[in-house]
Design a protein around this motif. Structure first.
Motif, mmCIF file in Angstrom:
data_model
loop_
_atom_site.group_PDB
_atom_site.id
_atom_site.type_symbol
_atom_site.label_atom_id
_atom_site.label_comp_id
_atom_site.label_asym_id
_atom_site.label_seq_id
_atom_site.Cartn_x
_atom_site.Cartn_y
_atom_site.Cartn_z
ATOM 1 N N THR A 1 39.715 53.798 41.494
ATOM 2 C CA THR A 1 39.447 53.313 40.130
ATOM 3 C C THR A 1 40.092 54.217 39.082
ATOM 4 O OG1 THR A 1 37.336 54.499 40.084
ATOM 5 C CG2 THR A 1 37.290 52.182 40.802
ATOM 6 N N PRO B 1 35.100 45.622 49.246
ATOM 7 C CA PRO B 1 35.058 45.225 47.833
ATOM 8 C C PRO B 1 36.137 45.906 46.983
ATOM 9 C CG PRO B 1 32.868 45.896 48.583
ATOM 10 C CD PRO B 1 33.834 46.196 49.694
ATOM 11 N N LEU B 2 36.491 47.134 47.340
ATOM 12 C CA LEU B 2 37.533 47.842 46.583
ATOM 13 C C LEU B 2 38.899 47.186 46.793
ATOM 14 C CD1 LEU B 2 36.441 51.528 47.243
ATOM 15 C CD2 LEU B 2 36.143 50.201 45.136
ATOM 16 N N ARG C 1 39.400 44.049 47.708
ATOM 17 C CA ARG C 1 39.343 42.737 47.041
ATOM 18 C C ARG C 1 39.577 42.877 45.536
ATOM 19 N NH1 ARG C 1 36.998 38.390 50.100
ATOM 20 N NH2 ARG C 1 36.262 39.185 52.087
ATOM 21 N N ALA C 2 38.948 43.858 44.931
ATOM 22 C CA ALA C 2 39.136 44.086 43.493
ATOM 23 C C ALA C 2 40.584 44.453 43.192
ATOM 24 C CB ALA C 2 38.188 45.174 42.998
ATOM 25 N N ALA D 1 43.103 41.746 42.782
ATOM 26 C CA ALA D 1 43.042 41.047 41.489
ATOM 27 C C ALA D 1 43.292 41.986 40.312
ATOM 28 C CB ALA D 1 41.675 40.383 41.337
ATOM 29 N N ASP D 2 43.737 43.196 40.582
ATOM 30 C CA ASP D 2 43.990 44.178 39.529
ATOM 31 C C ASP D 2 45.064 43.655 38.573
ATOM 32 O OD1 ASP D 2 43.456 47.425 39.274
ATOM 33 O OD2 ASP D 2 45.396 46.826 38.420
ATOM 34 N N ARG E 1 48.240 45.590 42.895
ATOM 35 C CA ARG E 1 48.157 44.373 43.718
ATOM 36 C C ARG E 1 49.077 44.467 44.927
ATOM 37 N NH1 ARG E 1 48.552 41.917 38.673
ATOM 38 N NH2 ARG E 1 50.584 41.065 39.221
#
Length: 117
Positions: free
Chosen positions: A53, A84-85, A87-88, A91-92, A98
């Protein structure tokens, strides 16, 4: 690797993270994910989680890519945390992130048999 010492230690990595040097930071997740041994695998995964992040896109992207390296090398990841990281990251807003997430998702699917998509 890059501005990191070739014989880096976990202490060197932690110092680089604290310093947040924009030249060194993109190398940190790659160094830990490709240069750790079994004893440091969980720590390397945790470093990549922390950096996934980061505000700098290459740090963020390379942290996600690091999950793919770890999956290939050790055939294990903490799915509840990593999936989840990834997956996120798919979509960054950054195409860099990406792209690195696509590569990581492919490695995770191949080596761990689960889809992060």
């Amino acid at each position: 690797m890059g501005p990191l010492p070739p014989d880096w230690t976990p202490a060197d990595i932690e110092a680089a993270i604290v310093e947040n040097d924009p030249e060194a930071m993109p190398y940190v997740p790659i160094a830990v994910s490709m240069g750790c041994d079994e004893a440091d695998r969980a720590w390397a995964e945790e470093v990549c989680v922390r950096l996934s992040t980061h505000p700098q896109e290459w740090v963020r992207g390379n942290a996600i890519l690091g999950f793919g390296h770890l999956a290939r090398a050790f055939r294990m990841l903490d799915r509840a945390t990593i999936e989840p990281l990834v997956r996120a990251a798919l979509a960054d807003p950054s195409p860099v992130v990406r792209g690195q997430a696509e590569a990581a998702a492919d490695d995770i699917a191949h080596f761990l048999g689960w889809s992060a998509r």
